[in-house]
Design a protein around this motif. Sequence first.
Motif, PDB file in Angstrom:
ATOM      1  N   ARG A 116      32.265 -71.341 -45.616  1.00 45.57           N
ATOM      2  CA  ARG A 116      31.948 -72.403 -44.642  1.00 45.57           C
ATOM      3  C   ARG A 116      31.466 -73.670 -45.355  1.00 45.57           C
ATOM      4  O   ARG A 116      31.933 -74.781 -45.060  1.00 45.57           O
ATOM      5  N   GLY A 117      30.543 -73.509 -46.291  1.00 50.00           N
ATOM      6  CA  GLY A 117      30.041 -74.668 -47.022  1.00 50.00           C
ATOM      7  C   GLY A 117      31.136 -75.380 -47.795  1.00 50.00           C
ATOM      8  O   GLY A 117      31.192 -76.618 -47.825  1.00 50.00           O
ATOM      9  N   LEU A 118      32.029 -74.601 -48.400  1.00 46.82           N
ATOM     10  CA  LEU A 118      33.117 -75.184 -49.167  1.00 46.82           C
ATOM     11  C   LEU A 118      34.100 -75.914 -48.263  1.00 46.82           C
ATOM     12  O   LEU A 118      34.544 -77.027 -48.572  1.00 46.82           O
ATOM     13  N   LEU A 119      34.456 -75.305 -47.133  1.00 49.18           N
ATOM     14  CA  LEU A 119      35.392 -75.946 -46.218  1.00 49.18           C
ATOM     15  C   LEU A 119      34.821 -77.229 -45.627  1.00 49.18           C
ATOM     16  O   LEU A 119      35.561 -78.178 -45.357  1.00 49.18           O
ATOM     17  N   ARG A 120      33.514 -77.276 -45.434  1.00 52.71           N
ATOM     18  CA  ARG A 120      32.895 -78.515 -44.953  1.00 52.71           C
ATOM     19  C   ARG A 120      33.010 -79.604 -46.013  1.00 52.71           C
ATOM     20  O   ARG A 120      33.231 -80.779 -45.686  1.00 52.71           O
ATOM     21  N   ALA A 121      32.862 -79.225 -47.273  1.00 56.46           N
ATOM     22  CA  ALA A 121      33.025 -80.202 -48.349  1.00 56.46           C
ATOM     23  C   ALA A 121      34.478 -80.644 -48.459  1.00 56.46           C
ATOM     24  O   ALA A 121      34.772 -81.826 -48.675  1.00 56.46           O
TER      25      ALA A 121
END
Length: 222
Positions: A116-121
Amino acid sequence: MSTEPSTPSLTERRKAATQLDIAHAAAELFATRGPDGTTAEEIAQRAGIALRTFYRYFRSKQDAISPLLTVGGDRWRALLEATEPGTALGPALESAVRQALAAPDEESVEALLRTRGLLRAIAGDVALRAVWYRVNQDSEERLVPVITRLAGDRADALEVRLIAAAATDSIRIALETWAATDADVTGPGSPTDLAVRCLRRLIGGMGQLTAGGPGGTGVATS
């Protein structure tokens, strides 16, 4: 001649492990500092390697996330590859998705939250999005022979490509949609819930294409 895949050598396994370590480091930094606030040198330091080693494996800081993004797709295809030929395609795809995106333990939950954190970035960076789309395109292409085997001799090449594209996009869209929310890793709005909903709409909406109609694959979706 044997068609069994060869077992990776020790050197290949070590290389893959190092690449994944770098990918984890890059993902953590991108998620916390943002792509613009992260350098290749910082990724190398976080991964415990020299900068020259980083560039031995990756051309840019954005490329470093590729191994991490491919893990889920590899697992999903492996589950499909283990499915018996002739199994109804829709249920086979859905079962593989449910297993691949499941969060039965703390490690799985943490992996999804990192995603999730990576996809937001990724959503806010053009270069990272290019890597994400490239990974999905590669996954779609590698899915084609798996779908072909499951569909059997009656499979039409065009229809198989459409199914591979729809299935790949179902997971991509589900993960992107989930990442933009604060929904849990399980239950309504979770990656599994959204991916299954996408699959049922996209694959099920093909009607005769997957139900053995004229020119169909002969593999029902439900």
